[in-house]
Design a protein around this motif. Structure first.
Motif, short mmCIF file in Angstrom:
data_model
loop_
_atom_site.label_atom_id
_atom_site.label_comp_id
_atom_site.label_asym_id
_atom_site.label_seq_id
_atom_site.Cartn_x
_atom_site.Cartn_y
_atom_site.Cartn_z
N LEU A 95 43.46 47.41 36.52
CA LEU A 95 42.53 48.43 36.02
C LEU A 95 41.14 47.85 35.84
O LEU A 95 40.14 48.48 36.18
CB LEU A 95 43.04 49.00 34.69
N TRP A 96 41.06 46.65 35.29
CA TRP A 96 39.74 46.03 35.09
C TRP A 96 39.06 45.76 36.43
O TRP A 96 37.85 45.98 36.59
CB TRP A 96 39.88 44.71 34.33
N ALA A 97 39.84 45.29 37.44
CA ALA A 97 39.24 44.93 38.73
C ALA A 97 38.65 46.14 39.43
O ALA A 97 37.73 46.00 40.25
CB ALA A 97 40.28 44.26 39.63
N GLY A 98 39.15 47.33 39.15
CA GLY A 98 38.47 48.54 39.57
C GLY A 98 38.71 48.99 40.99
O GLY A 98 39.77 48.74 41.59
N ASP A 99 37.71 49.64 41.55
CA ASP A 99 37.81 50.36 42.82
C ASP A 99 38.30 49.46 43.95
O ASP A 99 37.69 48.44 44.25
CB ASP A 99 36.43 50.94 43.17
N GLY A 100 39.39 49.87 44.58
CA GLY A 100 39.90 49.16 45.74
C GLY A 100 40.68 47.90 45.44
O GLY A 100 41.15 47.23 46.37
N ALA A 101 40.85 47.55 44.17
CA ALA A 101 41.54 46.32 43.81
C ALA A 101 43.05 46.47 43.98
O ALA A 101 43.62 47.55 43.75
CB ALA A 101 41.23 45.93 42.38
N VAL A 102 43.71 45.39 44.40
CA VAL A 102 45.17 45.38 44.51
C VAL A 102 45.70 44.09 43.87
O VAL A 102 45.07 43.04 43.93
CB VAL A 102 45.66 45.47 45.96
N LEU A 103 46.86 44.19 43.29
CA LEU A 103 47.55 43.03 42.75
C LEU A 103 47.96 42.14 43.92
O LEU A 103 48.40 42.63 44.95
CB LEU A 103 48.78 43.50 41.97
N SER A 104 47.85 40.82 43.75
CA SER A 104 48.05 39.91 44.89
C SER A 104 48.88 38.69 44.49
O SER A 104 49.14 38.45 43.31
CB SER A 104 46.70 39.45 45.45
N GLY A 105 49.24 37.91 45.51
CA GLY A 105 49.84 36.61 45.30
C GLY A 105 51.17 36.64 44.58
O GLY A 105 51.99 37.55 44.74
N LEU A 106 51.39 35.61 43.76
CA LEU A 106 52.66 35.46 43.05
C LEU A 106 52.91 36.64 42.11
O LEU A 106 54.05 37.09 41.95
CB LEU A 106 52.67 34.15 42.27
N ALA A 107 51.85 37.14 41.49
CA ALA A 107 52.01 38.30 40.61
C ALA A 107 52.50 39.52 41.40
O ALA A 107 53.34 40.29 40.92
CB ALA A 107 50.69 38.62 39.91
N ALA A 108 51.98 39.69 42.62
CA ALA A 108 52.44 40.80 43.46
C ALA A 108 53.89 40.61 43.87
O ALA A 108 54.67 41.57 43.90
CB ALA A 108 51.54 40.92 44.69
N ALA A 109 54.27 39.37 44.20
CA ALA A 109 55.66 39.10 44.56
C ALA A 109 56.58 39.41 43.37
O ALA A 109 57.68 39.96 43.54
CB ALA A 109 55.82 37.65 45.00
N TRP A 110 56.14 39.06 42.18
CA TRP A 110 56.92 39.39 40.97
C TRP A 110 57.01 40.90 40.78
O TRP A 110 58.07 41.44 40.46
CB TRP A 110 56.25 38.74 39.76
N TRP A 111 55.91 41.60 41.00
CA TRP A 111 55.90 43.05 40.84
C TRP A 111 56.85 43.72 41.82
O TRP A 111 57.48 44.73 41.51
CB TRP A 111 54.48 43.56 41.02
#
Length: 360
Positions: free
Chosen positions: A132-148
């Motif tokens: 939410l903080w990263a805003g427009d067009g942001a996506v979760l990435s990397g190890l956090a995305a793999a966890w998600w």
């Protein structure tokens, strides 16, 4: 499944067997104890995929959002996290938001992103707040995305987010910002959070994990993502940070996969007490990992990852061509089928051996 009926020496593939679907289907709650790989879900992930809340709203939440059901619903869906823009869109005035902050009903996590104090600051809350903080067009990435996505066993360290190149937010405590324009194939949404698609998430997680990335990649390829999908994600992002390390990890996984598949094949043959086969059998100038010499049937086990590069693929085709010209029938079975449906694979091998003996 169609039986093998072609009797002339040829490369007969068992790869038409449909792979078992090992993708995660459920989502455990956030804040739960770490679980091992392979994982069958992701922490709370804003609730189950049907949109149910992660927890019943606490009394404090009900009081602090009285008269604002849209705000209460957002807090339930988002593990207690809400942005200022979301609160305004849900009907709260700027003054009302400021009163919640002044009264410590809402606690800032990032600029203009808050946590309702009746909710625990879980890993899910951290993830949602970062995106939410990263805003427009942001996506979760990397190890956090793999966890998600339910591939990584735990969320550790900083949360990575990727934003378009046209934007340049700076890193925040606990949040690392990457700038890259992702293709649609590399973007996804899970439980309401924009996130890199599983193949790219796995690839980026491998780079983040460093020395532990190899075993993680092997497990992910065995149960969550296909090697070809991850290789395509790598090809779409050749200039990304860590691209060289990612390719090295893919190559190493492919090199480990074939011997592991051969060992699994031998184990299945022994369990079934099949007879007439040998390991490391020389034929036509090559060494066959598993062969039925009397039937002139060679069985090759294809691992969870295939060799990268045109040269490696040419080598495989050359080997099979040599064996075929020498009168051998070559069967190819996949690691996934050996692991999940060995009886089907062994039945195919038995039929091919019986047919070859009768034809000889």
């Amino acid at each position: 499944m169609e039986p093998i009926t072609h009797l002339s020496p040829a490369a007969v593939h068992l790869t038409h067997l449909p792979p078992a679907d090992a993708r995660p289907t459920a989502a455990p709650r956030a804040g739960a104890a770490s679980i091992g790989v392979p994982v069958t879900g992701v922490a709370s992930a804003g609730a189950a995929s049907a949109g149910a809340p992660a927890a019943d709203p606490a009394p404090a939440t009900a009081r602090s959002t009285a008269g604002h059901p849209a705000v209460a619903a957002l807090l339930r869906r988002q593990a207690g996290v809400i942005s200022r823009a979301q609160a305004r869109a849900a009907g709260l005035s700027a003054d009302a938001i400021d009163r919640k902050l002044a009264g410590r009903h809402w606690v800032p996590l990032h600029p203009r992103v808050y946590l309702d104090r009746s909710h625990r600051p879980t890993d899910e809350a951290r993830v949602r707040a970062a995106v939410l903080w990263a805003g427009d067009g942001a996506v979760l990435s990397g190890l956090a995305a793999a966890w998600w996505h339910g591939v990584a066993p735990a969320l550790a360290g900083e949360i990575a987010v990727t934003v378009p190149r046209r934007r340049s937010p700076r890193n925040r405590p606990g949040v690392t910002v990457r700038r890259r324009d992702l293709t649609d194939d590399d973007r996804a949404s899970r439980h309401g959070v924009p996130v890199t698609a599983p193949p790219l998430a796995v690839l980026e997680a491998v780079v983040e994990l460093g020395g532990a990335g190899g075993p993680f990649l092997d497990r992910a390829l065995q149960s969550h993502v296909a090697f070809a999908e991850v290789a395509r994600a790598h090809a779409r992002n050749p200039g990304a940070a860590g691209a060289t390390a990612a390719r090295a990890a893919l190559t190493a996984s492919a090199e480990r996969a074939a011997p592991a598949a051969a060992r699994l094949l031998v184990g299945r043959l022994r369990e079934a007490r099949m007879i007439g086969w040998r390991t490391e059998h020389p034929a036509a100038g090559v060494v066959l990992p598993v062969a039925f010499p009397q039937a002139r049937v060679a069985v090759e086990a294809e691992g969870w990852a295939r060799p990268l590069g045109a040269e490696a693929r040419r080598g495989v085709l050359w080997r099979r061509g040599v064996l075929s010209r020498a009168g051998w029938t070559v069967l190819t079975c996949r690691w996934h089928d050996l692991a999940t449906r060995p009886a089907v694979v062994l039945a195919e091998i038995g039929r091919a051996v019986a047919l070859s003996r009768r034809a000889g």
